[in-house]
Every structure is written in structure tokens, then in C-alpha cells.
Motif scaffolding. Structure first.
Motif, PDB file in Angstrom:
ATOM      1  N   MET A 119       6.808  35.199  -2.301  1.00 53.70           N
ATOM      2  CA  MET A 119       5.944  36.366  -2.173  1.00 53.70           C
ATOM      3  C   MET A 119       4.514  36.009  -2.560  1.00 53.70           C
ATOM      4  SD  MET A 119       5.708  39.620  -1.440  1.00 53.70           S
ATOM      5  CE  MET A 119       7.342  40.356  -1.613  1.00 53.70           C
ATOM      6  N   SER A 120       3.609  36.168  -1.610  1.00 56.69           N
ATOM      7  CA  SER A 120       2.199  35.920  -1.867  1.00 56.69           C
ATOM      8  C   SER A 120       1.451  37.243  -1.735  1.00 56.69           C
ATOM      9  CB  SER A 120       1.665  34.867  -0.888  1.00 56.69           C
ATOM     10  OG  SER A 120       0.335  34.518  -1.182  1.00 56.69           O
ATOM     11  N   ALA A 121       0.267  37.241  -1.162  1.00 55.53           N
ATOM     12  CA  ALA A 121      -0.501  38.470  -0.996  1.00 55.53           C
ATOM     13  C   ALA A 121      -1.565  38.254   0.064  1.00 55.53           C
ATOM     14  CB  ALA A 121      -1.159  38.884  -2.309  1.00 55.53           C
ATOM     15  N   ILE A 122      -1.870  39.294   0.824  1.00 55.94           N
ATOM     16  CA  ILE A 122      -2.983  39.211   1.761  1.00 55.94           C
ATOM     17  C   ILE A 122      -4.249  38.909   0.955  1.00 55.94           C
ATOM     18  CG2 ILE A 122      -4.490  40.595   3.244  1.00 55.94           C
ATOM     19  CD1 ILE A 122      -2.052  41.944   4.373  1.00 55.94           C
ATOM     20  N   GLY A 123      -5.024  37.967   1.456  1.00 51.08           N
ATOM     21  CA  GLY A 123      -6.232  37.563   0.745  1.00 51.08           C
ATOM     22  C   GLY A 123      -6.059  36.285  -0.047  1.00 51.08           C
ATOM     23  N   ALA A 124      -4.820  35.759  -0.096  1.00 54.93           N
ATOM     24  CA  ALA A 124      -4.587  34.497  -0.796  1.00 54.93           C
ATOM     25  C   ALA A 124      -5.450  33.411  -0.180  1.00 54.93           C
ATOM     26  CB  ALA A 124      -3.110  34.113  -0.704  1.00 54.93           C
ATOM     27  N   ASP A 125      -6.208  32.689  -1.011  1.00 58.80           N
ATOM     28  CA  ASP A 125      -7.151  31.690  -0.516  1.00 58.80           C
ATOM     29  C   ASP A 125      -7.451  30.707  -1.634  1.00 58.80           C
ATOM     30  OD1 ASP A 125      -9.204  30.196   0.523  1.00 58.80           O
ATOM     31  OD2 ASP A 125     -10.582  31.859   0.858  1.00 58.80           O
ATOM     32  N   SER A 126      -7.026  29.472  -1.458  1.00 54.01           N
ATOM     33  CA  SER A 126      -7.205  28.468  -2.509  1.00 54.01           C
ATOM     34  C   SER A 126      -8.673  28.240  -2.850  1.00 54.01           C
ATOM     35  CB  SER A 126      -6.560  27.143  -2.090  1.00 54.01           C
ATOM     36  OG  SER A 126      -7.151  26.656  -0.891  1.00 54.01           O
ATOM     37  N   ALA A 127      -9.569  28.592  -1.925  1.00 56.43           N
ATOM     38  CA  ALA A 127     -11.003  28.424  -2.157  1.00 56.43           C
ATOM     39  C   ALA A 127     -11.670  29.759  -2.479  1.00 56.43           C
ATOM     40  CB  ALA A 127     -11.671  27.782  -0.945  1.00 56.43           C
ATOM     41  N   GLY A 128     -10.881  30.797  -2.724  1.00 52.86           N
ATOM     42  CA  GLY A 128     -11.416  32.133  -2.978  1.00 52.86           C
ATOM     43  C   GLY A 128     -12.154  32.232  -4.304  1.00 52.86           C
ATOM     44  N   GLN A 129     -13.056  33.187  -4.403  1.00 53.41           N
ATOM     45  CA  GLN A 129     -13.832  33.385  -5.630  1.00 53.41           C
ATOM     46  C   GLN A 129     -13.019  34.081  -6.713  1.00 53.41           C
ATOM     47  OE1 GLN A 129     -17.297  35.498  -4.147  1.00 53.41           O
ATOM     48  NE2 GLN A 129     -18.460  33.590  -4.014  1.00 53.41           N
ATOM     49  N   SER A 130     -12.015  34.840  -6.312  1.00 58.45           N
ATOM     50  CA  SER A 130     -11.146  35.514  -7.275  1.00 58.45           C
ATOM     51  C   SER A 130     -10.095  34.540  -7.803  1.00 58.45           C
ATOM     52  CB  SER A 130     -10.453  36.705  -6.599  1.00 58.45           C
ATOM     53  OG  SER A 130      -9.287  37.080  -7.281  1.00 58.45           O
ATOM     54  N   ASP A 131      -9.887  34.540  -9.117  1.00 58.82           N
ATOM     55  CA  ASP A 131      -8.866  33.674  -9.713  1.00 58.82           C
ATOM     56  C   ASP A 131      -7.475  34.056  -9.210  1.00 58.82           C
ATOM     57  OD1 ASP A 131     -10.794  32.325 -11.149  1.00 58.82           O
ATOM     58  OD2 ASP A 131     -10.566  33.574 -12.935  1.00 58.82           O
ATOM     59  N   TYR A 132      -7.252  35.359  -9.036  1.00 59.54           N
ATOM     60  CA  TYR A 132      -5.964  35.827  -8.516  1.00 59.54           C
ATOM     61  C   TYR A 132      -5.726  35.274  -7.111  1.00 59.54           C
ATOM     62  CZ  TYR A 132      -2.509  39.075  -6.539  1.00 59.54           C
ATOM     63  OH  TYR A 132      -1.405  39.616  -5.911  1.00 59.54           O
ATOM     64  N   ALA A 133      -6.706  35.451  -6.229  1.00 59.57           N
ATOM     65  CA  ALA A 133      -6.561  35.014  -4.841  1.00 59.57           C
ATOM     66  C   ALA A 133      -6.449  33.499  -4.726  1.00 59.57           C
ATOM     67  CB  ALA A 133      -7.740  35.521  -4.006  1.00 59.57           C
ATOM     68  N   SER A 134      -7.229  32.771  -5.527  1.00 61.35           N
ATOM     69  CA  SER A 134      -7.193  31.311  -5.442  1.00 61.35           C
ATOM     70  C   SER A 134      -5.863  30.756  -5.946  1.00 61.35           C
ATOM     71  CB  SER A 134      -8.359  30.691  -6.217  1.00 61.35           C
ATOM     72  OG  SER A 134      -8.276  31.000  -7.590  1.00 61.35           O
ATOM     73  N   SER A 135      -5.309  31.355  -7.018  1.00 67.39           N
ATOM     74  CA  SER A 135      -4.022  30.885  -7.525  1.00 67.39           C
ATOM     75  C   SER A 135      -2.907  31.183  -6.525  1.00 67.39           C
ATOM     76  CB  SER A 135      -3.706  31.516  -8.883  1.00 67.39           C
ATOM     77  OG  SER A 135      -3.551  32.917  -8.792  1.00 67.39           O
ATOM     78  N   LYS A 136      -3.002  32.331  -5.846  1.00 70.25           N
ATOM     79  CA  LYS A 136      -2.031  32.651  -4.800  1.00 70.25           C
ATOM     80  C   LYS A 136      -2.143  31.665  -3.636  1.00 70.25           C
ATOM     81  CE  LYS A 136       0.282  36.511  -5.874  1.00 70.25           C
ATOM     82  NZ  LYS A 136       1.765  36.589  -5.841  1.00 70.25           N
TER      83      LYS A 136
END
Length: 325
Positions: A119-136
Motif C-alpha cells: 500500500m502506497s499513496a497517490i503522490g508518492a515520489d522519491s524526489a518529492g519535497q514532502s518527507d511523507y511522499a519521498s519515503s513512500k
């Protein structure tokens, strides 16, 4: 539905959480035996009535403890990882839980030679500015590298009786004369019903959906943050002002809230960063049919479910007669 006289064993990490209880129920109804891997098995007793006697068993496991992960996976026929956090607390940070934890589960599955649903999440991005999104995003990359045929599921915000979105703002509307609109409330969401998400997860275990793909799940409506709150107020029959908060101010407020000890923050600095981007199913997923409609599932509407559990936030509960139109 009974699969066989000896149902397969499915291990569900995070099975006692909001989404987890619906996934466990969907698996039990299909006849699977379910091993629920949680940090506190003594608090997971409420899952027992979802299945037959002995069908659902809770065991202790912590994604930060690799030995416990291996022990939980041992002997399973398929593993589901639903563990995720919205804010960091102590040693439970985004990297340890959502990245390295997911990696540990994937490695355990590879060692056992079994399938994995992550289970991940829409917006998951290893290069994202959000720590939540980048970890996902980093978790997705790790899972895909270790178990190439893993099924990855990315939902938008999930609604249902135990959700942390509509319930939070419903509670706030009981006492506050105004509701906050971070960034003016323009961020778009595609709320998806928890039962629909659980159905997709269960189908990944059934192997009735193609593995090795990333599925994006959203409901039938795309609504702005403000429209979500307007719908909430309509359902609970309350009139409240909206208080727009610029992103920069919300970031400061979130930083203060997340540093208050022993209190779950209503908003964090990282969540403000997340709200700068829409949370909707991508055009690519729509085109590829990697959605609920692509699976032939008719997405459940907000209007069909919200009144059933938001009734407690009405001025007189279920006895409230005149709701705001």
C-alpha cells in the motif's frame, strides 16, 4: 466464498488499522486464514468477529525489527503491507517505517518466494519535497526492485467510518466557529471509499488483477479541499465560516503543532507541503486502466457513506431534522 478446505495463509502488516480491518474482513469472507502482524496484538481483539473461530490470528511484529518481520512472513502464501504513518513520532519516522520497513517486508517475501501487495499513496515520489511522499516513493522503488511482480496500490484520501479526514473536521465543526482552508482550500482530492480499496487489495491476493502493476484508486468525484468541507457541513447541518490560511502561515503553524509533546498534531509542516499538490488519479493510470473503473469496480460515492457515520456531528445527532441544503 470458500477457496478450499485448507485456505491459504495471508499475513497482513498493519491489519488492525483503519484500512486493515476492512482488508482483513474481505480476506476472511473469501475463506483465507489471516495472520495480522501488529505491534500490539492485545489491542487487535476486535478483528476476531470478522472471521470464523481461529481464522484470524494476531501476532506481534514491528517493521523496525527485522527478526519480527521474518517471523511474521514465515509460512505465508501472500503478504500485504498496509503500514503507514501521517506524522513522525519518536523512532517511528517516515524513513524507518515507510521506507526501510517496506524494504524489510519485501526482502522477507523474496526469501520465502511469495507474492506481495504494498500500500502506497497517490503522490508518492522519491524526489518529492514532502518527507511523507519521498519515503513512500523510495519504498515503491525498493519493493519493485526486490519483488518485481509486487502489486502496488496508490489510493487518494480514503474515507470511511474510522477515517482521519472527515471525522477530524466534523469534530472541529462541533466547537469551532470557523474551519481552516490551507492554501485557500484549492487542493483537489479524489476521496475513495475504504471498502473499495479493500476489495482491490483482496483481488490482488486472489490474483484476479494483474500483478507487477501500480494501481491508482480514486472515487467518482474530484473535489477541492473547500468542497469537501462544504459537503461535510451540509451533511452535519452546521454553518461555519471558512478561514483561508496561506501556505507559508500554515507551514509555521504546522511546525509549532508538531513540536507540542504528547499531543497528536492536527497539522504538520510536512502535511502543508503535501497540500501544495493535488491528490488525484493520474492521466496515465486512467489511460492504462489502472483504476477502479479499469477493474470493473463502481466507485462508492461520498453521499452514500458519509451520512452513516457523520450523523454524530449533527447538532442533535440522529434527531436533527433540518439540514442545510
Amino acid at each position: 466464498m470458500t477457496l478450499s478446505n485448507e485456505p491459504k495463509l495471508i499475513t497482513v502488516f498493519g491489519g488492525s488499522g483503519f484500512v486493515g480491518r476492512y482488508v482483513v474482513s474481505a480476506l476472511a469472507k473469501r475463506g483465507y486464514n489471516v495472520r495480522v502482524a501488529v505491534r500490539r496484538p492485545d489491542l487487535a481483539g476486535f478483528l476476531q468477529p470478522l472471521g470464523n473461530v481461529g481464522q484470524i490470528v494476531a501476532i506481534q511484529a514491528n517493521l523496525r525489527n527485522r527478526a519480527s518481520v521474518d517471523r511474521a512472513v514465515k509460512g505465508s502464501d501472500h503478504v500485504i503491507n498496509l503500514v503507514g504513518i501521517l506524522f513522525e513520532s519518536g523512532r517511528n519516522n517516515f524513513d524507518s517505517v515507510q521506507h526501510f520497513g517496506a524494504q524489510a517486508v519485501a526482502e522477507a517475501c523474496r526469501a520465502e518466494g511469495i507474492g506481495l501487495t504494498h500500500m502506497s499513496a497517490i503522490g508518492a515520489d522519491s524526489a518529492g519535497q514532502s518527507d511523507y511522499a519521498s519515503s513512500k516513493g523510495l519504498a515503491e522503488e525498493a519493493v519493485r526492485k526486490i519483488v518485481p511482480d509486487a502489486t502496488i496500490i496508490r489510493p487518494s484520501i480514503i474515507f470511511g467510518p474510522e477515517d482521519g479526514f472527515f471525522n477530524k473536521f466534523g469534530e472541529m465543526a462541533r466547537f469551532s466557529p470557523a474551519l481552516p482552508l490551507v492554501g485557500g482550500g484549492e487542493t483537489r482530492f479524489q476521496p475513495v471509499y475504504v471498502g473499495d480499496v479493500a476489495e482491490v487489495v483482496a483481488r490482488s491476493v486472489d490474483r484476479t488483477i494483474e500483478s507487477g502493476k501500480t494501481w491508482e484508486l480514486g472515487g467518482p468525484e474530484v473535489l477541492s479541499f473547500k468542497q469537501c468541507l462544504e459537503l461535510l457541513l451540509q451533511i452535519i447541518g452546521r454553518r461555519r465560516f471558512f478561514m483561508p490560511i496561506p501556505f507559508w502561515a500554515a507551514g509555521i503553524l504546522g511546525k509549532i503543532m508538531q513540536n507540542v509533546p504528547f499531543i497528536e498534531p492536527a497539522l504538520t509542516q510536512d502535511q502543508v507541503v503535501l497540500l501544495r499538490k493535488d491528490n488525484v488519479v493520474s492521466d496515465e493510470a486512467q489511460a492504462d486502466g489502472r483504476t477502479l473503473s479499469g477493474l470493473g469496480i463502481e466507485a462508492t460515492t461520498l453521499e452514500a457513506i458519509l451520512p452513516s457515520y457523520l450523523v454524530r456531528f449533527r447538532p442533535a445527532g440522529q434527531f436533527t431534522k433540518d439540514l442545510i441544503a
